[in-house]
Design an enzyme around this catalytic site. Structure first.
Site, PDB file in Angstrom:
ATOM      1  N   SER A  65       0.831  -1.212   0.000  1.00  0.00           N
ATOM      2  CA  SER A  65       0.000   0.000   0.000  1.00  0.00           C
ATOM      3  C   SER A  65       0.865   1.262   0.000  1.00  0.00           C
ATOM      4  O   SER A  65       1.997   1.252   0.498  1.00  0.00           O
ATOM      5  CB  SER A  65      -0.902   0.012   1.234  1.00  0.00           C
ATOM      6  OG  SER A  65      -1.675  -1.159   1.279  1.00  0.00           O
TER       7      SER A  65
HETATM    8  N1  SAM Z   1      -1.209  -3.414   3.158  1.00  0.00           N
HETATM    9  C1  SAM Z   1      -0.382  -4.398   2.515  1.00  0.00           C
HETATM   10  C2  SAM Z   1       1.064  -3.955   2.522  1.00  0.00           C
HETATM   11  O1  SAM Z   1       1.377  -2.938   3.187  1.00  0.00           O
HETATM   12  O2  SAM Z   1       1.885  -4.603   1.898  1.00  0.00           O
HETATM   13  C3  SAM Z   1      -0.827  -4.580   1.103  1.00  0.00           C
HETATM   14  C4  SAM Z   1      -2.080  -5.348   0.993  1.00  0.00           C
HETATM   15  S1  SAM Z   1      -2.515  -5.701  -0.673  1.00  0.00           S
HETATM   16  C5  SAM Z   1      -3.087  -4.142  -1.210  1.00  0.00           C
HETATM   17  C6  SAM Z   1      -3.972  -6.679  -0.408  1.00  0.00           C
HETATM   18  C7  SAM Z   1      -3.677  -8.110  -0.044  1.00  0.00           C
HETATM   19  O3  SAM Z   1      -4.901  -8.764   0.251  1.00  0.00           O
HETATM   20  C8  SAM Z   1      -3.022  -8.930  -1.139  1.00  0.00           C
HETATM   21  O4  SAM Z   1      -1.797  -9.450  -0.705  1.00  0.00           O
HETATM   22  C9  SAM Z   1      -4.033 -10.044  -1.428  1.00  0.00           C
HETATM   23  O5  SAM Z   1      -3.437 -11.283  -1.773  1.00  0.00           O
HETATM   24  C10 SAM Z   1      -4.754 -10.128  -0.101  1.00  0.00           C
HETATM   25  N2  SAM Z   1      -6.073 -10.761  -0.155  1.00  0.00           N
HETATM   26  C11 SAM Z   1      -7.059 -10.663  -1.087  1.00  0.00           C
HETATM   27  N3  SAM Z   1      -8.109 -11.429  -0.726  1.00  0.00           N
HETATM   28  C12 SAM Z   1      -7.789 -12.016   0.451  1.00  0.00           C
HETATM   29  C13 SAM Z   1      -8.457 -12.914   1.330  1.00  0.00           C
HETATM   30  N4  SAM Z   1      -9.693 -13.394   1.080  1.00  0.00           N
HETATM   31  N5  SAM Z   1      -7.834 -13.295   2.454  1.00  0.00           N
HETATM   32  C14 SAM Z   1      -6.584 -12.850   2.750  1.00  0.00           C
HETATM   33  N6  SAM Z   1      -5.894 -12.000   1.963  1.00  0.00           N
HETATM   34  C15 SAM Z   1      -6.498 -11.584   0.835  1.00  0.00           C
END
Ligand code: SAM
Length: 219
Positions: A65
C-alpha cells in the site's frame, strides 16, 4: 553516506511530507512510520523507490500500500497500547508493521493472507525488521479469523463487496472496523464501523482504490 542512512533520510522526508499534507496527525503515527524500514518490504529491485508515496508491485499481482493510505488508516483506527488487531490482506507485511508499533506495549496483530508465497515473504520481512508482535496466518480472510476473536480493531487492505455481519461479530463490544467497500477497478469507500454493545454505527471516511478481496465472502 551509508545505504542505511540514505533510506533513513528518505523516510524522514516522506514522513514530513505526510505531516504537512495532513495524512499524519499524531506523534504516535509519526513515530511508527519513522520506525518501519519500508525498503525491507519491497522487492530488492524496487528498493530505491521505497519512499515514493505510491503502491509498488510485490509479486502475485499484488501491491504494497502507498504510505499516505497507511498513514490515513493508522490515524483513523485510533489504536491503543495492548490492542488485539486483525488485518485482512497481509501483502508485504508493511502496513501490519506500522500498526504493530502503535499497540505497544502488549498489543498483537493477527494478519491473514490468501497467497502462500506472500505470507512467507511477509514473515521474513517482519523478522528482518525485528518485529515480533505480528502473526501472519495463511488463509481466506474474507471470513475473518473467528478462532482468535474478539478483536479491538479489524481492518481490510483489500476491497470487499460489503462487510459481513459474521466479521463485524468478531469485534469486541467497543471495537471498530475499517472496511474498504466497493467494486473492482472502481473508486471504493473507506468506511468505519464502530460497535457500542449491540449497536453498530457506520461512517464514510474517504475514497480509495485497493485490490479486490478474493474468497468465500469476497469477489
Ligand atoms: N497493506 C499491505 C502492505 O502494506 O503490503 C498490502 C495489501 S494488498 C493491497 C492486499 C492483499 O490482500 C493482497 O496481498 C491479497 O493477496 C490479499 N487478499 C485478497 N483477498 C484475500 C483474502 N480473502 N484473504 C486474505 N488476503 C487476501
Amino acid at each position: 553516506m551509508r545505504e542505511g542512512d540514505r533510506y533513513t533520510e528518505k523516510r524522514t522526508i516522506l514522513v514530513d511530507k505526510l505531516l504537512k499534507g495532513g495524512e499524519i496527525r499524531s506523534d504516535e503515527v509519526r513515530s511508527a512510520m519513522l520506525s518501519v524500514p519500508r525498503e525491507l518490504f519491497v522487492p530488492d529491485l524496487l528498493r530505491m523507490e521505497a519512499y515514493h508515496d505510491r503502491p509498488l508491485p510485490i509479486g502475485n499481482g499484488q501491491t504494497i500500500s502507498a504510505p499516505h493510505m497507511v498513514a490515513i488508516m493508522a490515524e483513523e483506527m485510533n489504536t491503543r497500547p495492548g490492542h488485539k488487531v486483525l488485518e485482512i490482506g497481509t501483502g508485504s507485511g508493511y502496513h501490519a508493521a506500522v500498526i504493530s508499533r502503535l499497540i505497544l506495549p502488549g498489543g498483537h496483530i493477527f494478519t491473514i493472507e490468501r497467497v502462500e508465497g506472500l505470507a512467507i515473504k511477509a514473515r521474513r520481512n517482519l523478522d528482518l525488521s525485528g518485529i515480533d508482535n505480528v502473526t501472519v496466518v495463511e488463509g481466506d480472510g474474507s471470513v475473518g479469523l473467528p478462532e482468535q476473536a474478539p478483536f479491538d480493531r479489524i481492518y481490510y487492505t483489500c476491497a470487499a463487496p460489503d462487510i459481513p455481519a459474521s466479521v463485524l461479530d468478531q469485534l469486541s463490544d467497543d471495537g471498530s472496523l475499517l472496511g474498504v467497500v466497493g467494486r473492482i477497478n472502481d473508486v471504493q469507500r473507506l468506511v468505519r464501523f464502530s460497535r457500542q454493545g449491540s449497536w453498530t454505527s457506520k461512517e464514510l471516511l474517504t475514497h480509495c482504490v485497493f485490490v479486490p478481496l478474493i474468497g468465500e465472502l469476497g469477489y
